[in-house]
Design an enzyme around this catalytic site. Structure first.
Site, PDB file in Angstrom:
ATOM      1  N   ALA A 196      -8.275  -1.971   5.155  1.00 54.83           N
ATOM      2  CA  ALA A 196      -8.315  -0.551   4.795  1.00 54.83           C
ATOM      3  C   ALA A 196      -7.322  -0.239   3.682  1.00 54.83           C
ATOM      4  O   ALA A 196      -7.635   0.467   2.718  1.00 54.83           O
ATOM      5  CB  ALA A 196      -8.036   0.310   6.021  1.00 54.83           C
ATOM      6  N   TYR A 197      -6.124  -0.770   3.814  1.00 54.76           N
ATOM      7  CA  TYR A 197      -5.079  -0.528   2.823  1.00 54.76           C
ATOM      8  C   TYR A 197      -5.460  -1.121   1.468  1.00 54.76           C
ATOM      9  O   TYR A 197      -5.368  -0.462   0.423  1.00 54.76           O
ATOM     10  CB  TYR A 197      -3.767  -1.145   3.317  1.00 54.76           C
ATOM     11  CG  TYR A 197      -2.606  -1.030   2.362  1.00 54.76           C
ATOM     12  CD1 TYR A 197      -1.845   0.139   2.315  1.00 54.76           C
ATOM     13  CD2 TYR A 197      -2.248  -2.086   1.531  1.00 54.76           C
ATOM     14  CE1 TYR A 197      -0.764   0.247   1.457  1.00 54.76           C
ATOM     15  CE2 TYR A 197      -1.174  -1.986   0.664  1.00 54.76           C
ATOM     16  CZ  TYR A 197      -0.433  -0.818   0.633  1.00 54.76           C
ATOM     17  OH  TYR A 197       0.636  -0.710  -0.235  1.00 54.76           O
TER      18      TYR A 197
END
Length: 215
Positions: free
Chosen positions: A65-66
């Site tokens: 996600a990051y």
């Protein structure tokens, strides 16, 4: 733009809400601030944008996600650089390495040794990144669409490149791709493109130069 969150989690365990949360904070947050500032920057004789990306764009375990959200900021910044240049608005990124509270929280889960912890803290002080940000934000900075990275007293530039590859004169098949993989992957003679349009123009030039028949 420097707001961010980091919640490490293996992709197999990640709920899509985590991707939404990271995208909202990193990418949407960056775009929102840029949108509010954009008309004012265009009226300035030397508008400057400094966005924050991360080496996570290269890929990192437990960071889907990051990494995805930071990669979005990279693409956004490159486009802002192109659209803003006619009005003197330059957009660049910093990819900082900093032993912040967020980094410490992430590192705590990696069971770092005391020596490794002290080294990271000493080698990547957050304040060191301020010099790069100040330069990129200054009206004398002529860089546009670039990423400068700081990592352990080393300052360098990111480059998005494309290999020379090969030109096929017949219908492309999976077998041809497999057979030419060495040439496709060969980094010698790589090209640095300033935009997607730049890449298209180059490709068309190569097709014409080699008299490749367009099917």
């Amino acid at each position: 733009n420097n707001a961010g969150i980091f919640r490490p989690q293996a992709f197999a365990d990640m709920k899509l809400d985590e991707l939404v949360h990271h995208t909202e904070c990193h990418l949407y947050g960056t775009a929102t601030v840029c949108s509010a500032a954009w008309p004012h920057l265009r009226q300035s004789p030397a508008g400057r944008i400094v966005n924050t990306v991360s080496s996570g764009v290269y890929g990192a375990p437990d960071s889907a996600a990051y990494s995805a959200a930071k990669a979005g900021i990279f693409g956004l910044t490159r486009t802002l650089a192109l659209e803003g240049e006619p009005d003197g608005v330059f957009a660049n990124c910093i990819a900082p390495a900093a032993w912040t509270r967020m980094a410490m929280a992430a590192g705590a889960g990696d069971s770092l040794s005391e020596e490794a912890w002290r080294f990271a803290e000493a080698a990547t002080p957050p304040a060191a990144n301020a010099a790069i940000v100040a330069y990129l934000a200054h009206e004398s900075c002529a860089l546009n669409g670039e990423v400068l990275t700081y990592s352990g007293h080393r300052v360098s530039r990111w480059i998005l490149v494309e290999t020379t590859g090969f030109m096929t004169r017949s219908t492309l098949t999976p077998e041809i791709v497999a057979g030419e993989l060495d040439q496709i992957m060969n980094p010698e003679g790589y090209r640095v493109f300033t935009s997607a349009m730049d890449q298209i123009v180059y490709t068309q030039e190569q097709i014409r130069a080699q008299n490749v028949k367009i099917l």
